[in-house]
Design an enzyme around this catalytic site. Structure first.
Site, short mmCIF file in Angstrom:
data_model
loop_
_atom_site.label_atom_id
_atom_site.label_comp_id
_atom_site.label_asym_id
_atom_site.label_seq_id
_atom_site.Cartn_x
_atom_site.Cartn_y
_atom_site.Cartn_z
N GLU A 34 0.87 -1.16 0.00
CA GLU A 34 0.00 0.00 0.00
C GLU A 34 0.92 1.22 0.00
O GLU A 34 1.82 1.30 0.83
CB GLU A 34 -0.88 0.02 1.26
CG GLU A 34 -1.85 1.19 1.23
CD GLU A 34 -2.61 1.42 2.53
OE1 GLU A 34 -2.25 0.81 3.55
OE2 GLU A 34 -3.56 2.23 2.51
N ARG A 258 5.24 -13.20 9.57
CA ARG A 258 6.13 -12.06 9.34
C ARG A 258 7.33 -12.19 10.27
O ARG A 258 7.25 -12.78 11.34
CB ARG A 258 5.39 -10.75 9.59
CG ARG A 258 4.99 -10.51 11.04
CD ARG A 258 4.93 -9.02 11.33
NE ARG A 258 4.58 -8.23 10.17
CZ ARG A 258 3.39 -7.66 9.95
NH1 ARG A 258 2.45 -7.79 10.83
NH2 ARG A 258 3.16 -6.94 8.88
N LYS A 268 4.44 0.15 10.78
CA LYS A 268 4.46 1.44 10.08
C LYS A 268 4.08 2.57 11.03
O LYS A 268 4.60 3.66 10.95
CB LYS A 268 3.44 1.42 8.93
CG LYS A 268 4.03 0.94 7.62
CD LYS A 268 2.99 1.09 6.51
CE LYS A 268 3.42 0.31 5.28
NZ LYS A 268 2.37 0.30 4.25
#
Length: 555
Positions: A34, A258, A268
């Site tokens: 994104e 992850r 983020k």
RNA sequence: AGUGCGAUGGUGUAACGGUAGCAUCACAGACUCUGACUCUGUUUGUCUAGGUUCGAAUCCUAGUCGCACUACCA
């Protein structure tokens, strides 16, 4: 030769699919960022995974921007993401945007409405949350759920036409309000946002949600293996449901865990906080775990790829020791970077039997790991800068550097013997004195002596200066996100230590930004992007392993 | 609490019913014109309890622990 390497679970799935003739043996992956932030080391491993799998199985890998939320997404991020992927050494086959598919997605939604699988809801966000129920109680059906297909069609078209304000209506899938998987309790497909989109401008005021965009985009691109992280595992039934109801190409989603790193944060949100609150200089601060930060720090792309490869891939939670990353960085840099001499914490060494005004020029090898690495010239004179820690007035045990009576080799030059030192009134050592052995000249040594220690140096009259930024871990504990309190409380106060006047050998005068070198015995450094010919700036990429430091710690 | 996922040395990852291996870290030594690199060696592991089997990290049962999911974010 090459060792037989076991397959990771994704490779097993792919090889089974190929063997079964699924998709005619075609492998097509995608990397779907994104564009709302900078890529970090976690993304780097995902990039290596997706592009690497495509490469290994002669497949393709698309770059697709998941740009369905105009509020947070910007073109600036698109550019940085593309730049980072290229720098990592990968090329995408197709460059796509979820926003390319808005029209198709709209048609898909209409199809579902016509089949009675979607409806327009007038409920507010609060009401929807209320009706959703929770982990142990089923949800309630919205009063709008039983609207006719004709009415839904008309309302949805009016949503698109801008007849309603933000939040006034939504389009929802009609699935099961009592489903134990909360995502299947009539999930939202479209919401109204009168916002400017970075690519479609003001063309749309309704935007699809992730769940009604991602799987469909995969399908449109005929992605065979859609790889994502574990938190999307609950979305898979929904991913499959939409594809099935629509009867479109059956992409499949596979999840992996992850990878987290010790002494850093990866979300983020937290990274953005570090930037906004000026704990770091920006997204590409060399202490940041972003790809741009690591690049500026001097981490080679090959090291990041090797790291990704080394740590492997699985479905269990993990926290990878950053020492593993640092190992990969050192291993790459060791083979490729030239050795030079720089004195970070200087004290003057005077060679009392070396004539004043005389100088030698030595040819020094650039890289012992590379026979074709060439040589450079290093000037030598009576007065040299050496590291303060390379002299001790009273030698500790196992200390084999300069101390009165001790002999050391000056790298690429002569063997010297320490004769004493000078101190100021406060007792600080101001000069170290020694004599040299002319017959011990590097490469022509006839002295017959062997010395245990070799130290680096820079000739005082020939020295240039540079600013050196000594970077260390950004956090002082292993897992700042899992610790009590705010993660920012654990920022390492010594994560950057600027040395304004480091002495470097003159051969370094023309070093260009990005160039990586090893300051002998001190670590790997690279020329910072802010460096100019007038003011050289070096970043410490990573230290060398140091057995002496360990010796000292042992006491 | 419901659903789902997972559990192998300090860390990461293999072993697919048949010798628990590899990498890193740590430690010890050799080598060294970088106390680097390289080389050699060492310590450390199958969540627990039962069961199936000649044989279980692997299969079964029960438990324990961890993580994810209740955004008009992705």
């Amino acid at each position: 030769m090459s060792e037989e390497r076991s397959l990771n679970f994704l490779e097993e799935i792919i090889e089974n699919d190929i063997a079964a003739g699924k998709n005619n043996g075609r492998v097509h992956t995608r990397f779907p960022p994104e564009p709302n932030g900078y890529l970090h080391i976690g993304h780097a491993t995902s990039i290596c995974l997706n592009f690497g799998l495509a490469r290994k199985y002669n497949g393709k890998c698309n770059l697709r921007f998941d740009d369905t939320n105009p509020v947070t997404e910007e073109t600036e991020y698109v550019e940085s993401i593309k730049n980072d992927i290229k720098w990592l050494g990968f090329e995408w086959d197709g460059e796509y945007y979820a926003s390319d598919y808005f029209e198709t997605l709209y048609e898909y939604a209409v199809t579902l409405i016509k089949k009675g699988f979607a409806y327009v809801d007038d409920s507010t966000a609060e009401e929807i949350a209320e009706m959703k129920g929770n982990l142990n109680t089923p949800g309630k059906e919205s009063p709008c759920r039983s609207r006719s297909i004709e009415e839904n069609l008309r309302l949805f078209e009016e949503m698109r036409d801008g007849k309603y304000k933000d939040g006034e209506k939504t389009l929802r899938a009609k699935i099961d309000m009592a489903h134990p998987n909360l995502l299947l309790r009539d999930p939202l497909m479209y919401r109204i946002k009168h916002e400017h989109h970075h690519r479609t401008g003001d063309q749309w005021c309704i935007y699809p949600m992730y769940d009604f965009a991602h799987g469909q985009s995969d399908s449109i691109e005929e992605i065979t293996h859609s790889i994502c992280t574990l938190e999307f595992i609950h979305h898979r039934p929904l991913y499959d449901w939409f594809i099935e109801q629509l009867g479109i190409f059956p992409s499949h989603q596979y999840e992996f865990a992850r990878r987290n790193l010790t002494y850093t944060v990866m979300s983020k949100r937290k990274l953005l906080q570090l930037v906004n609150e000026k704990h770091v200089s920006g997204w590409n601060d060399p202490r940041m775990p972003t790809i741009s930060g690591m690049r500026r720090r001097g981490y080679p792309a090959a090291a990041l790829r090797q790291f990704s490869d080394t740590i492997g891939i699985a479905r269990r939670e993990n926290i990878v020791d950053i020492a593993m990353l640092e190992f990969c960085v050192r291993e790459n840099l060791n083979k490729t970077s030239n050795r030079v001499m720089a004195v970070l914490d200087p004290v003057k060494l005077v060679i009392t039997n070396y004539p004043e005004g005389k100088e030698d020029i030595f040819d020094a090898g650039n890289n012992p790991e590379d026979p074709n690495g060439g040589t450079r010239q290093v000037p030598f004179s009576r007065e040299l800068w050496i590291e303060r820690e390379d002299f001790m007035e009273v030698a500790a045990k196992k200390y084999f550097r300069l101390a009165p009576g001790n002999m050391v080799r000056l790298k690429s030059a002569y063997i010297v013997q320490c004769t004493g030192c000078l101190k100021d009134d406060a007792g600080n050592i101001t000069e170290v004195h020694c004599t040299y052995l002319p017959e011990s000249k590097s490469g022509h040594d006839t002295s017959g002596l062997t010395v245990k220690g070799t130290i680096h140096w820079v000739s005082v009259p020939h020295a240039r200066t540079a600013e050196v930024r000594m970077y260390d871990r950004l956090f002082r504990i292993e897992d700042p996100s899992n610790e009590e309190g705010n993660f920012k409380d654990y920022i390492n106060p010594d994560s950057m230590n600027v040395l304004p006047g480091v002495y470097i050998e003159p051969a370094l005068a023309g070093a260009k930004p990005g160039e990586a070198v090893q300051f002998m015995r001190k670590g790997y450094f690279c020329v910072d992007t802010e460096s100019t010919p007038d003011k050289l700036i070096f970043n410490r990429t990573v230290t060398l392993k140091d057995a002496w430091v360990k010796e000292v710690k042992k006491g």
